[in-house]
Design a protein around this motif. Structure first.
Motif, PDB file in Angstrom:
ATOM      1  N   VAL A  54     -14.413  -7.755   8.570  1.00 43.71           N
ATOM      2  CA  VAL A  54     -14.229  -7.899   7.123  1.00 43.71           C
ATOM      3  C   VAL A  54     -13.620  -6.642   6.530  1.00 43.71           C
ATOM      4  CG1 VAL A  54     -15.465  -8.136   4.944  1.00 43.71           C
ATOM      5  CG2 VAL A  54     -16.041  -9.619   6.850  1.00 43.71           C
ATOM      6  N   LEU A  55     -14.120  -5.462   6.985  1.00 41.93           N
ATOM      7  CA  LEU A  55     -13.563  -4.230   6.460  1.00 41.93           C
ATOM      8  C   LEU A  55     -12.086  -4.099   6.802  1.00 41.93           C
ATOM      9  CD1 LEU A  55     -16.446  -1.720   7.248  1.00 41.93           C
ATOM     10  CD2 LEU A  55     -15.759  -2.580   5.014  1.00 41.93           C
ATOM     11  N   TRP A  56     -11.714  -4.469   8.004  1.00 44.62           N
ATOM     12  CA  TRP A  56     -10.307  -4.428   8.382  1.00 44.62           C
ATOM     13  C   TRP A  56      -9.498  -5.361   7.487  1.00 44.62           C
ATOM     14  CZ3 TRP A  56      -6.964  -8.232   9.836  1.00 44.62           C
ATOM     15  CH2 TRP A  56      -5.715  -7.811  10.286  1.00 44.62           C
ATOM     16  N   ALA A  57     -10.033  -6.535   7.195  1.00 44.53           N
ATOM     17  CA  ALA A  57      -9.300  -7.505   6.387  1.00 44.53           C
ATOM     18  C   ALA A  57      -9.113  -7.004   4.966  1.00 44.53           C
ATOM     19  CB  ALA A  57     -10.039  -8.844   6.379  1.00 44.53           C
ATOM     20  N   VAL A  58     -10.133  -6.285   4.432  1.00 45.16           N
ATOM     21  CA  VAL A  58      -9.984  -5.735   3.085  1.00 45.16           C
ATOM     22  C   VAL A  58      -8.814  -4.762   3.042  1.00 45.16           C
ATOM     23  CG1 VAL A  58     -11.054  -4.194   1.407  1.00 45.16           C
ATOM     24  CG2 VAL A  58     -12.375  -6.064   2.388  1.00 45.16           C
ATOM     25  N   ASN A  59      -8.706  -3.921   4.055  1.00 37.12           N
ATOM     26  CA  ASN A  59      -7.642  -2.926   4.075  1.00 37.12           C
ATOM     27  C   ASN A  59      -6.282  -3.522   4.413  1.00 37.12           C
ATOM     28  OD1 ASN A  59      -9.186  -0.692   3.380  1.00 37.12           O
ATOM     29  ND2 ASN A  59      -9.960  -0.488   5.466  1.00 37.12           N
ATOM     30  N   SER A  60      -6.272  -4.674   5.057  1.00 35.53           N
ATOM     31  CA  SER A  60      -4.999  -5.253   5.451  1.00 35.53           C
ATOM     32  C   SER A  60      -4.500  -6.303   4.467  1.00 35.53           C
ATOM     33  CB  SER A  60      -5.133  -5.907   6.828  1.00 35.53           C
ATOM     34  OG  SER A  60      -6.024  -6.998   6.772  1.00 35.53           O
ATOM     35  N   GLY A  61      -5.330  -6.621   3.434  1.00 34.85           N
ATOM     36  CA  GLY A  61      -4.862  -7.551   2.417  1.00 34.85           C
ATOM     37  C   GLY A  61      -5.151  -8.990   2.720  1.00 34.85           C
ATOM     38  N   ALA A  66       1.199   8.115  -3.760  1.00 38.87           N
ATOM     39  CA  ALA A  66       0.171   7.964  -4.784  1.00 38.87           C
ATOM     40  C   ALA A  66       0.137   6.533  -5.322  1.00 38.87           C
ATOM     41  CB  ALA A  66       0.411   8.941  -5.934  1.00 38.87           C
ATOM     42  N   VAL A  67      -1.013   6.172  -5.904  1.00 38.02           N
ATOM     43  CA  VAL A  67      -1.155   4.932  -6.667  1.00 38.02           C
ATOM     44  C   VAL A  67      -1.283   5.319  -8.134  1.00 38.02           C
ATOM     45  CG1 VAL A  67      -2.657   2.950  -7.142  1.00 38.02           C
ATOM     46  CG2 VAL A  67      -2.224   3.650  -4.779  1.00 38.02           C
ATOM     47  N   TRP A  68      -0.551   4.633  -8.996  1.00 33.63           N
ATOM     48  CA  TRP A  68      -0.547   4.929 -10.425  1.00 33.63           C
ATOM     49  C   TRP A  68      -1.233   3.797 -11.169  1.00 33.63           C
ATOM     50  CZ3 TRP A  68       4.484   5.058 -13.866  1.00 33.63           C
ATOM     51  CH2 TRP A  68       4.169   5.599 -15.128  1.00 33.63           C
ATOM     52  N   VAL A  69      -2.379   4.100 -11.793  1.00 33.80           N
ATOM     53  CA  VAL A  69      -3.128   3.123 -12.575  1.00 33.80           C
ATOM     54  C   VAL A  69      -2.841   3.377 -14.050  1.00 33.80           C
ATOM     55  CG1 VAL A  69      -5.406   2.223 -13.180  1.00 33.80           C
ATOM     56  CG2 VAL A  69      -4.937   2.975 -10.832  1.00 33.80           C
ATOM     57  N   THR A  70      -2.178   2.425 -14.689  1.00 29.41           N
ATOM     58  CA  THR A  70      -1.861   2.529 -16.107  1.00 29.41           C
ATOM     59  C   THR A  70      -2.651   1.477 -16.875  1.00 29.41           C
ATOM     60  OG1 THR A  70       0.061   1.096 -15.699  1.00 29.41           O
ATOM     61  CG2 THR A  70       0.450   3.461 -15.764  1.00 29.41           C
ATOM     62  N   ASP A 120      -7.603  12.976  -4.372  1.00 26.60           N
ATOM     63  CA  ASP A 120      -7.059  11.626  -4.204  1.00 26.60           C
ATOM     64  C   ASP A 120      -5.589  11.588  -4.596  1.00 26.60           C
ATOM     65  OD1 ASP A 120      -9.512  10.740  -3.423  1.00 26.60           O
ATOM     66  OD2 ASP A 120     -10.009   9.731  -5.301  1.00 26.60           O
ATOM     67  N   TYR A 121      -4.861  10.686  -3.956  1.00 28.84           N
ATOM     68  CA  TYR A 121      -3.481  10.424  -4.351  1.00 28.84           C
ATOM     69  C   TYR A 121      -3.509   9.296  -5.370  1.00 28.84           C
ATOM     70  CZ  TYR A 121      -1.091  13.575  -1.130  1.00 28.84           C
ATOM     71  OH  TYR A 121      -0.605  14.700  -0.499  1.00 28.84           O
ATOM     72  N   LEU A 122      -3.959   9.643  -6.581  1.00 28.99           N
ATOM     73  CA  LEU A 122      -4.160   8.649  -7.629  1.00 28.99           C
ATOM     74  C   LEU A 122      -3.846   9.265  -8.983  1.00 28.99           C
ATOM     75  CD1 LEU A 122      -5.261   5.740  -8.184  1.00 28.99           C
ATOM     76  CD2 LEU A 122      -7.497   6.802  -8.574  1.00 28.99           C
ATOM     77  N   ILE A 141      -6.069  -0.042  -4.446  1.00 28.12           N
ATOM     78  CA  ILE A 141      -6.059   1.396  -4.170  1.00 28.12           C
ATOM     79  C   ILE A 141      -6.291   1.653  -2.685  1.00 28.12           C
ATOM     80  CG2 ILE A 141      -7.262   3.570  -4.604  1.00 28.12           C
ATOM     81  CD1 ILE A 141      -7.823   2.545  -7.453  1.00 28.12           C
ATOM     82  N   ARG A 142      -7.259   0.946  -2.102  1.00 31.44           N
ATOM     83  CA  ARG A 142      -7.519   1.125  -0.672  1.00 31.44           C
ATOM     84  C   ARG A 142      -6.307   0.745   0.167  1.00 31.44           C
ATOM     85  NH1 ARG A 142     -12.597  -1.231  -2.017  1.00 31.44           N
ATOM     86  NH2 ARG A 142     -11.895  -3.261  -1.231  1.00 31.44           N
ATOM     87  N   GLN A 143      -5.604  -0.290  -0.266  1.00 32.34           N
ATOM     88  CA  GLN A 143      -4.483  -0.793   0.522  1.00 32.34           C
ATOM     89  C   GLN A 143      -3.264   0.121   0.447  1.00 32.34           C
ATOM     90  OE1 GLN A 143      -4.433  -3.437   2.451  1.00 32.34           O
ATOM     91  NE2 GLN A 143      -2.259  -3.694   2.867  1.00 32.34           N
TER      92      GLN A 143
END
Length: 282
Positions: free
Chosen positions: A98-105, A176-180, A202-204, A240-242
């Protein structure tokens, strides 16, 4: 002195071919049979001797004692322990999947929120060219999720005011991930909830956008973007995790600090002011 095993010592072993007196005990505390008579004790399996005579141990020729299975109580305990061990292995394997699936989408049972990122819009083939810091780039999506940008990147972190698109896109180039977010739609508590996703290192990027937002919250990475219903949308954490430090970014792992940490309003755009003092990278 007589040796303990001396035949002449009372209680010592009987010379070969002789029987001890009746009533005398043997080496294991059992009385011997009367002189001249065979033993009548049964063998360990309750069988007669090899020729059908009593007093001999073991089964008759060609026969074997009836095997005894394990005690029921012990077998039950062993079965329960083995079953519990198998269950732990299965649970561990399931958790890892399940954890792998969360990270893989993929879309399995949720772990910390659904991993259904089917609403992600991808933008392949974006230019990573640098432009002069006096240019305003016209992006094909808003907020931008990649494209031309300034030589200077926006330092990762939390901002209370809008940041410059062209510096934020350079941060996306570095993974980075940009949350607006729309401050009028999410309110103060919603903004604080979004900012809580960031930890030092973090790259956020988290910043408000006052006009033109297509949704209350938008998360962008290089070449990928998702529109979210609000700060509590569980897809935000999954995104963000992905995509944080995604290998799809042109320069994942390049710095996300040590450059510009000001706002869009403070950024120099007037020709002649340039970007003196701002970090640059290829």
């Amino acid at each position: 002195m007589t040796h303990p095993q001396d035949p002449q010592r009372p209680g010592g072993p009987v010379p070969p071919g002789q029987f001890p007196p009746q009533g005398q005990q043997g080496p294991h505390g059992q009385p011997y049979a009367p002189q001249g008579q065979p033993h009548t004790a049964q063998g360990p399996y309750g069988q007669s001797g090899p020729y059908g005579q009593p007093g001999q141990y073991g089964p008759a020729p060609g026969q074997h004692p009836r095997p005894q299975g394990p005690k029921k109580g012990r077998g039950l305990v062993i079965g329960l322990v083995a079953g519990a061990g198998a269950l732990v292995v299965l649970l561990a394997a399931g958790t890892g999947a399940v954890l792998w699936a969360v990270n893989s989408g993929d879309d399995p049972s949720p772990v910390g929120g659904p991993a259904d990122l089917g609403a992600v819009v991808e933008y392949p083939g974006l230019s990573a060219d640098h432009v002069e810091s006096t240019v305003t780039v016209d992006y094909e999506m808003f907020p931008p999720a990649g494209g031309e940008h300034y030589n200077t990147w926006q330092n990762c972190g939390v901002y209370a005011e809008p940041v410059r698109n062209e510096t934020a896109v350079h941060s996306l180039e570095h993974g980075a991930v940009w949350v607006t977010y729309d401050p009028a739609a999410v309110g103060g508590d919603g903004a604080a909830s979004l900012e809580s996703h960031y930890s030092t290192g973090d790259y956020l990027l988290v910043s408000p956008v006052e006009e033109g937002m297509p949704a209350p919250v938008v998360a962008s990475a290089w070449g990928a973007q998702i529109l979210l219903d609000g700060p509590d949308d569980p897809r935000l954490a999954a995104f963000i995790r992905q995509y944080e430090q995604s290998p799809d970014a042109p320069e994942p792992g390049a710095p996300c600090s040590g450059a510009y940490d000001g706002t869009a309003e403070d950024f120099p755009l007037t020709a002649g002011e340039g970007s003196d003092g701002l970090a640059e990278t290829d």
